[in-house]
Structures are given as C-alpha cells and as structure tokens.
Enzyme design. Structure first.
Site, mmCIF file in Angstrom:
data_model
loop_
_atom_site.group_PDB
_atom_site.id
_atom_site.type_symbol
_atom_site.label_atom_id
_atom_site.label_comp_id
_atom_site.label_asym_id
_atom_site.label_seq_id
_atom_site.Cartn_x
_atom_site.Cartn_y
_atom_site.Cartn_z
ATOM 1 N N SER A 262 0.822 -1.198 0.000
ATOM 2 C CA SER A 262 0.000 0.000 0.000
ATOM 3 C C SER A 262 0.859 1.250 0.000
ATOM 4 O O SER A 262 2.081 1.179 0.007
ATOM 5 C CB SER A 262 -0.952 -0.012 1.203
ATOM 6 O OG SER A 262 -0.222 -0.138 2.400
ATOM 7 N N SER A 264 1.691 3.363 2.118
ATOM 8 C CA SER A 264 2.430 3.781 3.309
ATOM 9 C C SER A 264 3.850 3.245 3.358
ATOM 10 O O SER A 264 4.536 3.431 4.356
ATOM 11 C CB SER A 264 1.679 3.334 4.569
ATOM 12 O OG SER A 264 1.525 1.935 4.589
ATOM 13 N N THR A 337 -6.554 -0.980 0.323
ATOM 14 C CA THR A 337 -5.990 -2.140 1.014
ATOM 15 C C THR A 337 -7.094 -3.179 1.139
ATOM 16 O O THR A 337 -7.964 -3.071 2.001
ATOM 17 C CB THR A 337 -5.468 -1.756 2.409
ATOM 18 O OG1 THR A 337 -4.493 -0.718 2.283
ATOM 19 C CG2 THR A 337 -4.828 -2.955 3.095
ATOM 20 N N HIS A 507 45.189 -39.450 18.047
ATOM 21 C CA HIS A 507 46.436 -39.179 18.771
ATOM 22 C C HIS A 507 46.194 -38.611 20.169
ATOM 23 O O HIS A 507 47.115 -38.544 20.979
ATOM 24 C CB HIS A 507 47.355 -38.259 17.943
ATOM 25 C CG HIS A 507 46.981 -36.808 17.956
ATOM 26 N ND1 HIS A 507 46.391 -36.184 16.880
ATOM 27 C CD2 HIS A 507 47.143 -35.853 18.898
ATOM 28 C CE1 HIS A 507 46.202 -34.905 17.164
ATOM 29 N NE2 HIS A 507 46.657 -34.680 18.383
ATOM 30 N N ASP A 561 44.280 -40.779 11.781
ATOM 31 C CA ASP A 561 44.178 -40.080 13.071
ATOM 32 C C ASP A 561 42.711 -39.759 13.374
ATOM 33 O O ASP A 561 42.268 -38.610 13.317
ATOM 34 C CB ASP A 561 45.013 -38.801 13.017
ATOM 35 C CG ASP A 561 45.133 -38.120 14.379
ATOM 36 O OD1 ASP A 561 44.788 -38.763 15.384
ATOM 37 O OD2 ASP A 561 45.575 -36.956 14.410
ATOM 38 N N SER A 679 43.340 -30.085 18.701
ATOM 39 C CA SER A 679 43.280 -31.294 17.883
ATOM 40 C C SER A 679 41.974 -32.040 18.130
ATOM 41 O O SER A 679 41.461 -32.072 19.249
ATOM 42 C CB SER A 679 44.453 -32.217 18.212
ATOM 43 O OG SER A 679 45.674 -31.632 17.850
#
Length: 752
Positions: A262, A264, A337, A507, A561, A679
C-alpha cells in the site's frame, strides 16, 4: 518511528504527477521529534512522525490529500500541532486476592508495580513488573490462585476488566479494556476439559504501543522450531514435541506469505521486506521439512506470485526468485488495502488443492497451513477480512481437535495509527501463544526473521544447527563442540555427531587405553549449560600409529588419526548441545536439500567444489576461526611445504609419505592455525544456514599458542618463517569405510 509498513511490497502510488498538482504545506515540524515523507510534499505522500525512545508522536502520521492539505487519519478536528508525549503503561483495574503497589493511574517508563497475595493464595507470574519504553509491561500477568478450580485462575491483565469468577469445566470468562486501551488476544475464554483455557490471554495495550523484536522472534520461532523438529524424517524414535505448528512426519506444511503493497511504504523499505521474506524462506527450507510456499502481494487487488499448487513452491530457489521479481510498481494503480481479497486468494488456493487431492483423503487432511500476513490492519475495501478467515476455517474443518492445522499471524511494521482490533481479529487465538504483533520499523522485521528460529526448542537431534543471533554465545554458535580431558587438564576437542557419539582425533589417546578417568565436557563449560560425561567406549582407528614410519626417518606420522567416543549417557538437545552434520548421511542430505538418490560423491562435489574452500574450526577460547581448505593443484602446493620441515622429517624425499590423500590442507598466510589442544575439533563449512563437518584437526607445522597460557592469545607466524605454517586435517570423505563400520546403526549413510 518509521511508517507502519506492513508488507513486503512498497508501491509508489503517484508517479509522474503533473507540475500543476498542488503540494502540501511544509510547516509540519514536531516538537522534540522528526518526520519522514514517503513521496515528498505531493498528494498521496505519507508523513510519519518519530520521537526519541520513551516518547510517542501525537498524531503519528498525516496524509497529503489531493486538495493540497494535510489530513490526520481518523481525526475529526482541525489539525493540531504535533508533539512528542511520554509513553505510559496501563495500571491494574483490579487485582484479585492480593494487593499491588504503588497505586497510580498509569505508570511511566521504568516504573515498577509489585504484587503480593493474601494468605492461602500462591502467586503465579511476575511479582514485580516494569514499564518498558514501548508502552508494554515486562514479565507475566500476576495471579493469586488457590488451585480450587478445574482450570487455573486465568488472571486479569493490567488495564483489563474481567467478568466471570467460576473456573469449572465449561465456565466462561470475558474481558474488556478500560478507557482507550485496545484489547489483543481473546475477549472470551472457556475452561476446557483438559484443564486449559481456550484462546489466548488478553492484553490491554496503548494504541501507540509496539512489540520489540526480541518478543516477536521467540513467539514465531517457537512455532516454527517445533514444526522443524517435528518433521525430521530421520529420527528413529518419536518424541513428544508439544503443539505449535507441528506437522506429522507423513504431513506437509503450506506456508502463505501475504505482503501488503500500500501507499504507506517506501522503496527502501520494500527492499528490506523482500530481503526479510527471502531470509525467512531460506531458513525454513534449510530444515528437513515438507513445505510449499505461496506468495501473494496485494493492494486494491491481490497478485499471486507463487501458488502452493505449483511444483516450484517446494523449490527454495524458485520461491526466492519469485520474491526477488516482485516489482515495486506491481500495484501502482491500486490505492486501497483489500485484505479480504488477499485472504480469499488463500481460500481459493486451498479449495483448488482440496478438489485436486480429494476432501476425504489423508493427503489433504494432513496438510497444516500457516498464514503470515504483513499489513497495517487497515482494510478499507472488499469487505471484512474476517469473512475470508471464516471461510478458511470452514474449508479446513478447524475445530478443537483440528485447531493445530491452521495458524494465522498478523504482523504490522511501523507505527501508524494501527487498527489493532483488526489485526487481533485476524490472528489465531491459541493458549500460551500470540499471533498479532506490531514492530517499530523494517529493521526490526529483519531482526525477527533472522532470529526467529530458536534451536533450543528443537528436542530432536536435527544436525548442524547453530544459533547465529547477535547475542548468542560462542557455544550456542557451535553447539557440537566438546572438550576432552583426562582428569582436569584439557587435551583435545571433538564434535558431537549424534546424541551419544563424539568424533575426535586418535592421537589424543596414544598414551594409554584406560579411559575411566577421562571426561567429555558437552555444552558451555563456563556456565550452567556445561555437563561432564563419562566415556562408555572409545573406538580408536587400528591404523593409527604415530611411530609407524620412524624407521624411514619420519618421526611422527598421523595417518588414520581418527577416533570415536561413545558417551555413557545420551546428551539432551539444547541450544548449547547439538550434533553437527556428517556428509554422506541422509541427515546431511536433507540439510543440503539434495534429492533422494544422492551419493557420497555428490556431497563431496558440493561441499569441496573449489580450489580454495572457506572453512572454520573452534579455538581454545570457543571462538570460531577461519581457514581455507586447498583442493586440487592448490592442495599439492599447500602440502609441499612439509619438505622444508627438517626437524620432524629430516630425510623426507616424498611429501606424500607424510601427507597422504587422507588429509585436507590449510595454513596459507590469511589463515588461522590451530593450537596444541585444539586437535580433534571439527573442521566445518556452512551451507544453507546449516553446518557440515568435512574434517577434523590433526597436526600442523606451527603452534600459535606456544609459550602462552592465555587461551585468548594467539601469535601469527612471521612472514619469513621457514617452513611457513601449514595445517593438516583428516578428510572425512576418505574415512568412509571406517565411519560406516562403527556408525552404521547410528547414522543413515548414503551410497558411496
């Protein structure tokens, strides 16, 4: 306070007016405040006043009429000078079975009101409440209850008057607001058989009041979070997730976005509306739910940009494309609206889908529907929008048993003279929930959609969700991150990959196999959210042997690992503890929004698809640090630096004897390097607002924390360092056989 912008469409309603058109006077200043104009001084321009926090403008706005005169919406008298007035919060009209102090006619911002109960009654709610700058009280309604009714005493919100004092099954209570306050919520509530009051708690509020984003986001986010958790099709056991927009796993959600275009709204606000809507769509599609999205813009007439009947409504890219293509001038010839027509478009869409699927079929009856209406609540043509809502409720057969199948949210953005009554009339009324809101401006709207998904409400083990809101802690941003330690000394990190399994580096455990004294800290160790877990079982890769190549002059070798830890108890999911997504699983496939039939190779091609892939790991202090994973020819040049490391590898002739294809490589000049103690932590990427672990931190050539006991202190290597920093991470795509061997009953793996 910005203009009340309530939709996703900003339309310039008066382009190209003739030079002869009158303009409105410019003597419209407000004492103590400022103003903005939507379209200059021309007819059709909306003037919106703003005041400092704790004050509100009176009047809130004015409209330039075609006569060249300003008009205040709803005013019957001649124009008065605009002023900023102090915000006040409503006073209690009555307080049953207790007293409140101080007793004032209304309360200033920052003022408190305290409640105490008479003997024999227990206080429920907030004993002290404070008036906030938006004209709303903090806390919850204070109630003095003795527990005698079938339903609890529903209380009387501040500023309200209640009739009805019996709380047995079938009894009703009614509410109205005193003076000029506006009621939101349910004006009538009934005590139901389950001991819960029907409808929504009524709130009496000042007409100029508005909601803070931090209030709206949880209300919306709770509904959507429960919905997202409830639709995870990979969960192997059912959990009770409560109501909210909950969808059964066999069900589907239709989400309808209604965007009011609208006069606005301005073009800049329109762009923010579209960005906010796109953000919401992107977030929702990033979860594994069955959803179709409809997009409707409207002014005098509705325009359907995307229908749930269109197959593209299930495709995030197509939905966002429809939003992006929404044109600012689509409704320039419509000045009204027509909220009724917009909601009626939803009704017609539902009706067509019902005819297509069959009214009696489960396919139709199990669809849940959520409507988000962004509007100023000032429908001025086409009839009452409540009529369209009634039609929608009728076609969906909404009754007490099917109340969960429809949610309507009415959201106003800005602070015009909002028709609170219409917004409240359209929003759903459900116990413990709110469905009608007013936000101060478009920035607040963006905040709501950005932060509405509260992952703490997801009780499911949905993976890869981090809380990215501005006030989230480091642990909430990376809730999969865990600390692994023998007694008190921290040694390694790891990542939750389910509610009971942690992935880390082998590890970390090379000094012995007795893990009875080891602990895994899940959640934030610096707060009440941290919890230590015993290790039920440790699974170390049998291929890991750090000294395997010592006779070749390679003092340390980190192939294989990788390790898994099974915790002695399951982790309760929360915003501080949640698994990360592992590639090559159905869980990750859903998070990536990939089609069924995708393979592990497809995941690798999507996640590691560039020569340099931005990624992250978590530092000792919990912060997220950035690296770039080198792929292809850049991987080769990244790894070759190892040949310059003469201490660990004095006689190295072939770099691949140390850096096998099990490793990802990072550590170029702009990268951070992991410290000793980091790690085993996840190396992860972000895609579609979800996080995926592609590697785990293994070893490197430089320790930026060496010589410092401060977790916040990291020192970059000098540019002249030889060898330059390089870091190597176990590539999870290369560890698939081992992962599948040990996690086949935990995760759902895709074909290789």
């Amino acid at each position: 306070m910005g203009p009340l912008m309530v939709l996703f469409c900003l339309l310039f309603l008066y382009p190209g007016l003739a030079d002869s058109a009158p303009s409105c006077p410019q003597n419209v200043n407000i004492s103590g405040g400022t103003f903005t104009l939507s379209h200059g001084w021309a007819p059709g321009s909306l003037l919106t006043y703003s005041c400092p926090q704790g004050l509100y403008p009176s009047p809130a706005s004015r409209l330039c009429k075609s006569s060249g005169q300003w008009q205040t919406p709803g005013a019957t008298r001649s124009l008065s000078k605009a002023v900023c007035k102090p915000v006040r919060c409503p006073a209690p009209v009555s307080f049953e079975n207790g007293i409140y102090t101080p007793r004032l006619g209304s309360y200033p911002v920052g003022g408190n009101v305290s409640f105490e109960c008479e003997d024999g009654f227990i206080l429920r709610g907030s004993p002290v409440r404070q008036c906030r700058p938006n004209g709303m009280w903090d806390g919850e309604t204070a109630v003095c209850d003795n527990g005698a009714g079938h339903c609890p005493n529903p209380g009387i919100s501040l500023g309200a008057v209640r009739t009805g004092f019996r709380f047995g099954h079938g009894d009703k209570v009614r509410y109205r607001c005193s003076s000029n306050l506006v009621l939101t919520g349910s004006s009538e509530r009934e005590c139901q058989g389950n001991g819960v009051w029907s409808g929504t708690e009524p709130i009496c509020r000042q007409p100029y009041s508005y909601d803070f984003p931090e209030d709206v986001a949880p209300a919306l986010g709770t509904s959507f979070s429960h919905m997202l958790g409830a639709t995870n099709p990979t969960q192997k056991t059912k959990e009770s997730l409560g109501r909210k927009i909950q969808i059964q796993r066999s069900g589907h959600l239709n989400l309808y976005l209604l965007l009011d275009c609208s006069q606005s709204v301005s073009e800049n606000d329109f762009l923010i509306f579209k960005e906010s809507a796109s953000l919401m769509v992107d977030r929702i599609f990033s979860f594994e739910i069955n959803v179709s999205v409809a997009i409707i813009t409207f002014a005098s007439e509705p325009k359907v940009l995307m229908s749930v009947l269109n197959d593209n409504s299930r495709d995030m890219t197509e939905v966002i494309s429809s939003l992006e293509n929404a044109n600012y001038k689509d409704h320039e010839n419509g000045t009204g609206t027509n909220t009724y027509a917009a909601l009626n478009s939803v009704y017609l869409m539902m009706n067509n889908q019902m005819r297509l699927l069959g009214m009696e079929t489960m396919a139709w009856q199990e669809i849940r529907h959520a409507i988000i209406l962004l509007t100023d609540g000032k429908s001025n043509m086409g009839g009452s929008p409540k009529t369209a809502v009634d039609h929608i409720r009728e076609i969906l057969n909404i009754n007490q048993k099917r109340n969960d199948y429809l949610d309507i949210y009415a959201i106003g953005v800005g602070k015009l003279d909002v028709d609170w009554r219409e917004l409240n009339e359209l929003g759903s009324k459900k116990d413990g929930e709110r469905h009608a809101f007013i936000l101060q401006d478009t920035k607040a709207l963006h905040q709501v959609f950005e932060h509405m998904l509260d992952v703490s409400k997801l009780t499911d083990t949905i993976c890869g969700v981090g809380n990215m809101s501005a006030n989230a802690s480091d642990q909430e941003r990376t809730p999969w991150h865990v600390t692994i330690k023998p007694k008190s000394q921290e040694t390694c990190r790891g990542a939750l990959i389910s509610d009971q399994w942690v992935l880390t580096a082998a590890h970390c455990f090379r000094d012995g196999n007795d893990h009875s004294l080891w602990r895994v800290n899940v959640g934030d160790p610096k707060s009440q959210w941290g919890k230590e877990f015993l290790i039920e079982k440790a699974v170390i890769s049998p291929g890991f042997d750090v000294f395997a190549k010592k006779n070749q002059g390679i003092l340390e070798f980190y192939g294989d690992d990788i390790a898994l830890l099974k915790l002695a108890q399951k982790v309760k999911m929360s915003t501080h503890a949640r698994p990360i997504c592992l590639p090559c699983t159905m869980e990750a496939n859903l998070a990536l929004r990939r089609p069924q039939g995708s393979t592990c190779r497809d995941h690798e091609n999507e996640l590691l698809n560039k020569q340099s892939v931005p990624a992250h790991f978590v530092a000792l202090n919990g912060s997220k640090l950035n690296i770039n994973l080198k792929m292809g020819v850049e991987w080769t040049s990244c790894a070759e630096v190892v040949s310059q490391e003469k201490t660990m590898f004095p006689n190295l002739t072939d770099v691949r004897e140390v850096v096998t294809d099990q490793f990802l490589c990072s550590g170029t000049q702009e990268d951070e390097s992991p410290c000793k103690g980091e790690s085993g932590g996840a190396v992860f990427l972000e895609r579609r607002f979800r996080f995926f672990q592609v590697g785990l931190v293994s070893w490197g050539l430089y320790n930026p924390c060496l010589g410092s006991a401060d977790k916040n202190s990291r020192k970059r290597a000098p540019r002249s360092k030889v060898p330059p920093p390089r870091d190597f991470h176990i590539n999870l795509f290369r560890m698939q056989p081992w992962l599948r061997q040990h996690l086949g009953d935990v995760l759902n793996f895709l074909p290789l």
